[in-house]
Enzyme design. Structure first.
Site, short mmCIF file in Angstrom:
data_model
loop_
_atom_site.label_atom_id
_atom_site.label_comp_id
_atom_site.label_asym_id
_atom_site.label_seq_id
_atom_site.Cartn_x
_atom_site.Cartn_y
_atom_site.Cartn_z
N GLY A 233 49.45 13.39 37.25
CA GLY A 233 50.01 13.09 38.54
C GLY A 233 50.94 13.55 38.58
O GLY A 233 51.73 14.11 37.14
N ASP A 234 51.86 12.87 39.35
CA ASP A 234 53.93 12.84 39.38
C ASP A 234 53.79 11.65 39.05
O ASP A 234 54.06 10.71 40.28
CB ASP A 234 53.45 13.74 40.72
CG ASP A 234 55.31 12.92 41.22
OD1 ASP A 234 56.16 12.82 39.76
OD2 ASP A 234 55.92 13.78 42.48
N PHE A 235 54.87 11.71 38.06
CA PHE A 235 55.30 10.41 37.84
C PHE A 235 56.68 9.52 38.64
O PHE A 235 56.93 8.30 38.24
CB PHE A 235 55.70 10.30 36.01
CG PHE A 235 57.11 11.03 35.42
CD1 PHE A 235 58.25 11.55 36.30
CD2 PHE A 235 57.03 11.40 34.64
CE1 PHE A 235 58.36 12.17 35.86
CE2 PHE A 235 58.18 12.59 33.41
CZ PHE A 235 58.55 12.54 34.67
N HIS A 253 65.49 10.43 29.94
CA HIS A 253 67.11 11.06 29.69
C HIS A 253 66.76 11.72 30.62
O HIS A 253 68.42 12.61 30.13
CB HIS A 253 67.48 11.03 28.00
CG HIS A 253 66.28 12.01 27.27
ND1 HIS A 253 66.79 12.34 25.93
CD2 HIS A 253 65.58 12.77 27.28
CE1 HIS A 253 65.76 13.46 25.45
NE2 HIS A 253 64.96 13.78 26.89
C1 LIG Z 1 61.66 15.97 27.52
S1 LIG Z 1 59.62 16.33 27.81
C2 LIG Z 1 58.93 14.61 26.56
C3 LIG Z 1 57.25 15.35 26.21
C4 LIG Z 1 57.29 13.80 25.27
N1 LIG Z 1 57.66 12.34 26.53
C5 LIG Z 1 58.06 13.40 24.45
O1 LIG Z 1 58.41 12.83 23.58
O2 LIG Z 1 57.81 14.65 23.42
C6 LIG Z 1 59.18 15.82 29.61
C7 LIG Z 1 58.00 15.25 29.67
O3 LIG Z 1 57.85 15.47 31.51
C8 LIG Z 1 56.81 15.89 32.14
N2 LIG Z 1 57.00 15.95 33.57
C9 LIG Z 1 58.07 16.02 34.22
N3 LIG Z 1 58.38 16.27 35.19
C10 LIG Z 1 57.04 15.00 35.37
C11 LIG Z 1 56.04 14.93 37.05
N4 LIG Z 1 57.05 14.09 37.88
N5 LIG Z 1 54.97 14.00 36.83
C12 LIG Z 1 54.93 13.87 35.60
N6 LIG Z 1 55.35 14.70 33.73
C13 LIG Z 1 56.48 14.93 33.97
C14 LIG Z 1 56.64 17.29 31.18
O4 LIG Z 1 56.03 17.80 31.86
C15 LIG Z 1 57.62 16.82 29.71
O5 LIG Z 1 56.39 16.89 29.46
#
Ligand SMILES: C[S@@+](CC[C@H](N)C(=O)[O-])C[C@H]1O[C@@H](n2cnc3c(N)ncnc32)[C@H](O)[C@@H]1O
Length: 343
Positions: A233-235, A253
């Site tokens: 999904g899309d957070f 962040h």
């Molecule tokens: C910086 S990473 C952090 C991943 C993990 N929580 C960690 O601490 O290693 C940010 C994550 O947000 C996810 N993400 C970005 N946009 C998103 C969205 N619209 N919906 C769901 N996840 C998303 C990315 O796929 C990525 O895995």
């Protein structure tokens, strides 16, 4: 009128040395990257070697490599002995490929063109108040990663290495309940969720991510078998319901306040009165002392309009989403755990 006190004559020499040394500070990550790319730490595993031998094995120029390694030794990355041989140090061990505490991939990410080129345009970022990453690479960071598999590989590996290093300490720093469901929102490939579930056999987990990331999940581990599921999904729009704990680790962040509010509101809608939200991010302390959060904050601003926040900034953000900051817990690493509940 405010009176400006010029430095005392005896302060000037040290101030000049500090400022000019700082101006050349970019040479340190450049040198570090050379050592990592040439695999010097791995080459020293069978014993100390001089630059000539290292250069031969790595395919580099001996005199140039010697100068780079001598410079790195001033920062404790490698140690040169009186005979000119270089030794491993704690800081070089973490650059090896084959150890669980390796940050080699993270070092390659943080010194990659994605960071390096955007940093070269920091003045433009500060003047405009937004990243110029898209101007340099033709798309914002995540769009760039979608289009460039090599950059995506560099990014995913770098983040995964960092996660491995920090996730045990983070999981140990929060008193997880004996039973319940943990939803890791934007949880990447699931390394943190796996660690939490492995350490808490009564918990179940949901990894909530984009499809492309879920395809590479790391939850196939006998220690957590049958206790997890993935949800695509899309957070910005929604989060799975039914969670007792919602985790946002190194997610907020990445985003400006408006995007963070969308993510937090999506979590808020999924939460019940008893649910807790755990924001795992660096928290910028007050005062002038150095802190990794202040360093990472500049990197966030440079590559994707993200920011590291103070506890007060988290409090305001949470309030804007109908949530309340309950407490902030430290971890052994650079991040803290900001715990929130419904307002
Ligand atoms: C910086 S990473 C952090 C991943 C993990 N929580 C960690 O601490 O290693 C940010 C994550 O947000 C996810 N993400 C970005 N946009 C998103 C969205 N619209 N919906 C769901 N996840 C998303 C990315 O796929 C990525 O895995």
């Amino acid at each position: 009128m405010h009176e400006v006190r010029p430095p005392e004559p005896e302060e000037i020499g040290a101030a000049v040395r500090q400022v000019l040394g700082d101006c050349l500070g970019y040479l340190y990550p450049a040198a570090l990257r050379v050592a990592v790319r040439l695999g010097v730490a791995d080459l020293l595993l069978d014993g100390p070697k001089d630059a000539a031998r290292l250069a031969e094995e790595a395919g580099a120029d001996a005199a140039s490599l010697h100068r780079v390694l001598r410079f790195l030794a001033t920062r404790g990355v490698f140690r040169e002995d009186a005979a000119g041989a270089f030794h491993l140090t704690a800081a070089s061990h973490v650059l090896r490929t084959d150890v669980p505490y390796s940050v080699r991939s993270t070092a390659l990410l943080l010194t990659d063109r994605m960071y390096w080129d955007a940093t070269g345009r920091l003045e433009d970022t500060v003047r405009r108040g937004r990243t110029v990453f898209d101007e340099i690479f033709g798309a914002p960071l995540f769009g760039h990663l979608d289009r460039d598999p090599e950059a995506a590989e560099t990014f995913d590996r770098g983040i995964a290495d960092l996660s491995v290093i920090e996730q045990g300490g983070i999981a140990d720093s929060y008193p997880f309940p004996a039973t319940g469901t943990v939803v890791d929102v934007g949880g990447g490939p699931g390394g943190f969720l796996r660690t939490v579930l492995a350490g808490n056999p009564g918990l179940r987990g949901v990894l909530y991510e984009q499809a492309s990331v879920l395809a590479k999940h790391q939850l196939d581990d006998p220690a957590v078998a049958g206790r997890w599921e993935t949800a695509e999904g899309d957070f910005f729009r929604s989060a799975p319901t039914g969670g007792d704990l919602y985790v946002l680790k190194r997610v907020l962040h990445d985003w400006d306040d408006a995007h963070c509010l969308d993510i937090l509101r999506a979590c808020r809608r999924a939460m019940t009165a008893d649910s807790r939200l755990l924001i795992v991010d660096a928290v910028v302390p007050a005062g002038n002392d150095p802190h990794p959060a202040k360093l990472y904050d500049i990197a966030m601003m440079t590559i994707f309009d993200g920011k590291e926040r103070t506890e007060r900034e988290f409090e305001v953000l949470l309030a804007g989403a109908g949530l309340r900051l309950l407490r902030t817990l430290p971890t052994p690493g650079t991040v803290s755990i900001v715990e929130a509940g419904l307002a």
